[in-house]
Design a protein around this motif. Sequence first.
Motif, PDB file in Angstrom:
ATOM      1  N   LYS A   1       0.742  -1.151   0.024  1.00 48.19           N
ATOM      2  CA  LYS A   1       0.031  -0.076  -0.050  1.00 48.19           C
ATOM      3  C   LYS A   1       0.644   1.149  -0.100  1.00 48.19           C
TER       4      LYS A   1
ATOM      5  N   ASP B   1       3.250   4.417  -0.687  1.00 46.92           N
ATOM      6  CA  ASP B   1       3.362   5.120  -1.620  1.00 46.92           C
ATOM      7  C   ASP B   1       4.678   6.119  -1.464  1.00 46.92           C
TER       8      ASP B   1
ATOM      9  N   ALA C   1       7.030   9.513  -2.874  1.00 47.04           N
ATOM     10  CA  ALA C   1       7.107  10.443  -4.276  1.00 47.04           C
ATOM     11  C   ALA C   1       8.008  11.580  -3.679  1.00 47.04           C
TER      12      ALA C   1
ATOM     13  N   TYR D   1       6.339   9.846  -8.473  1.00 43.74           N
ATOM     14  CA  TYR D   1       6.348   8.843  -7.722  1.00 43.74           C
ATOM     15  C   TYR D   1       7.334   7.778  -7.813  1.00 43.74           C
TER      16      TYR D   1
ATOM     17  N   LYS E   1       4.523   3.214  -6.008  1.00 45.72           N
ATOM     18  CA  LYS E   1       2.990   3.515  -5.845  1.00 45.72           C
ATOM     19  C   LYS E   1       2.240   1.908  -5.548  1.00 45.72           C
ATOM     20  N   LYS E   2       1.680   2.146  -4.615  1.00 42.65           N
ATOM     21  CA  LYS E   2       0.987   0.936  -4.166  1.00 42.65           C
ATOM     22  C   LYS E   2       2.181  -0.132  -3.762  1.00 42.65           C
TER      23      LYS E   2
ATOM     24  N   THR F   1       7.442   2.651  -9.915  1.00 46.01           N
ATOM     25  CA  THR F   1       6.688   3.158 -11.240  1.00 46.01           C
ATOM     26  C   THR F   1       7.686   3.333 -12.366  1.00 46.01           C
TER      27      THR F   1
ATOM     28  N   ASN G   1       3.176   8.026   1.995  1.00 45.50           N
ATOM     29  CA  ASN G   1       1.748   7.516   2.272  1.00 45.50           C
ATOM     30  C   ASN G   1       1.793   6.238   2.371  1.00 45.50           C
TER      31      ASN G   1
ATOM     32  N   ASN H   1      -1.198   4.724   3.288  1.00 41.99           N
ATOM     33  CA  ASN H   1      -2.503   4.407   2.938  1.00 41.99           C
ATOM     34  C   ASN H   1      -3.181   3.480   3.899  1.00 41.99           C
TER      35      ASN H   1
END
Length: 123
Positions: free
Chosen positions: A44, A46, A48, A59, A62-63, A67, A88, A90
Amino acid sequence: MPTPPPASVANSALVKTSWCGGDPNWGRILAALGYSSARIVEEKIDVAYSAPGGAKLLYALKKGQPTSVSFDSLCKIVAQKEFDLHLNLNLGKSSAVVYAGDLTPEYVDFNKGDVSDPASMGG
């Protein structure tokens, strides 16, 4: 007392070393998060980067997956005197802002001592 996630990243010598070298090493960031007190779900997260206060995020992760943003683009941001790191997890609505500095070559030189002079090595 366990370290909160922002402090674990901001205080990580490996993260600071990568920043000093202009390296956007998200693996070191994840490692620092791993020894924090946060609940981490790798799939989950992230990671960036942006210019200071910038709205355009690049990013690196991501998740939990790398990327397609080019390594060179990420390096250009981290090579700047200042940049923002956006993490993050998330997993909720909490947030924090932490200010950190890298480990400059001058700092390393000042603190490393001289192996030919054991008295300069400290305790």
